[in-house]
Design a protein around this motif. Structure first.
Motif, PDB file in Angstrom:
ATOM      1  N   ASN A   4       4.272   2.674   7.256  1.00  0.00           N
ATOM      2  CA  ASN A   4       5.705   2.800   6.592  1.00  0.00           C
ATOM      3  C   ASN A   4       6.253   1.556   6.221  1.00  0.00           C
ATOM      4  O   ASN A   4       6.706   1.355   5.248  1.00  0.00           O
ATOM      5  N   PRO A   5       6.184   0.471   7.161  1.00  0.00           N
ATOM      6  CA  PRO A   5       6.797  -0.880   6.821  1.00  0.00           C
ATOM      7  C   PRO A   5       6.293  -1.419   5.450  1.00  0.00           C
ATOM      8  O   PRO A   5       6.923  -2.071   4.770  1.00  0.00           O
ATOM      9  N   TYR A   6       4.960  -1.056   5.168  1.00  0.00           N
ATOM     10  CA  TYR A   6       4.246  -1.658   4.191  1.00  0.00           C
ATOM     11  C   TYR A   6       4.470  -0.893   2.621  1.00  0.00           C
ATOM     12  O   TYR A   6       4.480  -1.430   1.818  1.00  0.00           O
ATOM     13  N   TYR A   7       4.610   0.374   2.921  1.00  0.00           N
ATOM     14  CA  TYR A   7       4.826   1.092   1.761  1.00  0.00           C
ATOM     15  C   TYR A   7       6.629   0.755   1.441  1.00  0.00           C
ATOM     16  O   TYR A   7       6.939   1.064   0.047  1.00  0.00           O
ATOM     17  N   GLU A   8       7.236   0.476   2.438  1.00  0.00           N
ATOM     18  CA  GLU A   8       8.821   0.038   2.093  1.00  0.00           C
ATOM     19  C   GLU A   8       8.502  -1.305   1.166  1.00  0.00           C
ATOM     20  O   GLU A   8       9.500  -1.253   0.056  1.00  0.00           O
ATOM     21  N   ILE A   9       8.117  -2.033   1.641  1.00  0.00           N
ATOM     22  CA  ILE A   9       7.803  -3.237   0.735  1.00  0.00           C
ATOM     23  C   ILE A   9       7.110  -2.892  -0.638  1.00  0.00           C
ATOM     24  O   ILE A   9       7.765  -3.647  -1.737  1.00  0.00           O
ATOM     25  N   ALA A  10       6.137  -2.435  -0.890  1.00  0.00           N
ATOM     26  CA  ALA A  10       5.566  -1.780  -1.884  1.00  0.00           C
ATOM     27  C   ALA A  10       6.625  -1.046  -2.967  1.00  0.00           C
ATOM     28  O   ALA A  10       6.705  -1.208  -4.101  1.00  0.00           O
ATOM     29  N   THR A  11       7.571  -0.214  -2.388  1.00  0.00           N
ATOM     30  CA  THR A  11       8.491   0.357  -2.961  1.00  0.00           C
ATOM     31  C   THR A  11       9.372  -0.616  -3.655  1.00  0.00           C
ATOM     32  O   THR A  11       9.987  -0.500  -4.594  1.00  0.00           O
ATOM     33  N   ASN A  12      10.009  -1.548  -2.837  1.00  0.00           N
ATOM     34  CA  ASN A  12      10.729  -2.596  -3.262  1.00  0.00           C
ATOM     35  C   ASN A  12      10.342  -3.270  -4.343  1.00  0.00           C
ATOM     36  O   ASN A  12      10.897  -3.779  -5.282  1.00  0.00           O
ATOM     37  N   ILE A  13       9.142  -3.746  -4.317  1.00  0.00           N
ATOM     38  CA  ILE A  13       8.403  -4.466  -5.519  1.00  0.00           C
ATOM     39  C   ILE A  13       8.134  -3.532  -6.547  1.00  0.00           C
ATOM     40  O   ILE A  13       8.505  -4.281  -7.653  1.00  0.00           O
ATOM     41  N   VAL A  14       8.163  -2.468  -6.782  1.00  0.00           N
ATOM     42  CA  VAL A  14       8.248  -1.485  -7.834  1.00  0.00           C
ATOM     43  C   VAL A  14       9.796  -1.475  -8.265  1.00  0.00           C
ATOM     44  O   VAL A  14       9.839  -1.809  -9.413  1.00  0.00           O
ATOM     45  N   ALA A  15      10.699  -1.387  -7.672  1.00  0.00           N
ATOM     46  CA  ALA A  15      12.062  -1.578  -7.805  1.00  0.00           C
ATOM     47  C   ALA A  15      12.454  -2.731  -8.399  1.00  0.00           C
ATOM     48  O   ALA A  15      13.203  -2.848  -9.628  1.00  0.00           O
ATOM     49  N   ASN A  16      11.975  -3.783  -8.076  1.00  0.00           N
ATOM     50  CA  ASN A  16      12.364  -5.226  -8.624  1.00  0.00           C
ATOM     51  C   ASN A  16      11.714  -5.393 -10.031  1.00  0.00           C
ATOM     52  O   ASN A  16      12.289  -5.744 -10.828  1.00  0.00           O
ATOM     53  N   ALA A  17      10.498  -4.825  -9.939  1.00  0.00           N
ATOM     54  CA  ALA A  17       9.715  -5.128 -11.346  1.00  0.00           C
ATOM     55  C   ALA A  17      10.168  -3.999 -12.469  1.00  0.00           C
ATOM     56  O   ALA A  17       9.853  -4.230 -13.564  1.00  0.00           O
ATOM     57  N   GLN A  18      10.764  -2.831 -12.106  1.00  0.00           N
ATOM     58  CA  GLN A  18      11.430  -2.190 -13.207  1.00  0.00           C
ATOM     59  C   GLN A  18      12.263  -2.878 -14.001  1.00  0.00           C
ATOM     60  O   GLN A  18      12.596  -2.392 -15.056  1.00  0.00           O
TER      61      GLN A  18
END
Length: 299
Positions: free
Chosen positions: A159-173
């Motif tokens: 969970n902690p690592y998927y959360e960071i990956a999801t934040n990377i996606v949001a920033n990159a959008q």
């Protein structure tokens, strides 16, 4: 002597970080229209250093525990100097307890990556902001690799690592670069992968399947084979159940892309009742590999 004292002080103030990844990067540059082939050697070294040379989590990893992976980057076009269009194939493996065998955990094709690369330019990354399309993509897959590995050792441990990956996606959008957006016509991209892993309750059973399949399945085959086979079957059922609710999700496809060959080999030595039930489920969730799964019954 004072240099020794200075060195000791530096080590005290700046402890050596524990790296968690051991990735090999391969650059296929045959299609790139450039005479400067050295740029791709430098690119390989820079990408490997970025992935392997930093600490992605506070957890300590011994050298032999580092997550092994391969990243094949195929340069499809070079529209101008320093600009590259590429596809990326990412694979990671996990050791199986009590054996020398390594199980393919993740096998994913990222088909749409555009980036700018300048030799000797520092590769900076900020998990809270989009800086460039290289560090964001590499960091994204670093955290996906960590999440899957942790999921395989403890229930939903990633969970902690998927959360960071999801934040990377949001920033990159914010960059409008392809692969990061919620594109309904391209459901095999970075957005949908992280969404399936972290944002979809319907697909949580597939994450549970990673734990059942690896920790309660493969890791037990040498000591408790009957229990191991049963848990592998249960893992396949979970993937199938989630796939029935949300057909052709990228997570179900990714799981089967990594596991189809392995499942067909391992289950050939399982009890017949396990084999029969497994094949029935496998033909539903992954009909494209029907011939491979039917061979399980032959032993």
């Amino acid at each position: 002597m004072r240099y020794m004292v200075l060195l000791v002080c530096m080590l005290i103030n700046f402890p050596v970080l524990s790296q968690q990844l051991n990735f090999t990067v391969t650059i296929n540059s045959e299609r790139a229209r450039t005479q400067d082939r050295d740029v791709f050697d430098n690119m390989k070294r820079a990408f490997e250093q970025f992935l392997n040379g930093r600490s992605w989590t506070e957890d300590e990893f011994r050298p032999e525990e580092r997550i092994k992976g391969n990243m094949l980057i195929t340069i499809n076009d070079m529209p101008q100097v320093g600009v590259f269009n590429a596809t990326v194939q990412v694979q990671t493996v996990r050791p199986v307890y009590g054996s020398n065998y390594e199980s393919l955990m993740f096998n994913f094709a990222d088909r749409n990556w555009t980036f700018e690369y300048i030799e000797s330019q520092p590769m900076e990354f900020n998990r809270y902001a989009f800086l460039n399309n290289i560090s964001s993509l590499l960091a994204y897959y670093a955290y996906i690799a960590l999440g899957l590995d942790y999921d395989s050792f403890s229930p939903r441990g990633g969970n902690p690592y998927y959360e960071i990956a999801t934040n990377i996606v949001a920033n990159a959008q914010q960059s409008s670069r392809p692969g990061w957006n919620q594109n309904p016509s391209d459901k095999r991209n970075r957005y949908w992968l992280s969404n399936d892993l972290y944002g979809s309750q319907v697909l949580v059973p597939i994450r549970d399947a990673y734990y059942l399949y690896h920790r309660r399945g493969l890791d037990l085959l040498t000591s408790k084979p009957e229990e191991g086979y049963k848990n592998i079957l249960e893992a396949i059922k979970k993937v199938s159940e989630a796939n029935q609710v949300q057909p052709n999700s990228i997570l179900a496809i990714s799981f089967m892309d990594a596991k189809s060959d392995e499942i067909s080999k391992i289950l050939k030595t399982a009890p017949m009742e396990i084999r029969q039930e497994a094949v029935e489920v496998l033909l539903k969730v992954d009909p494209n590999n029907a011939r491979k799964y039917n061979d399980i019954l032959k032993g």
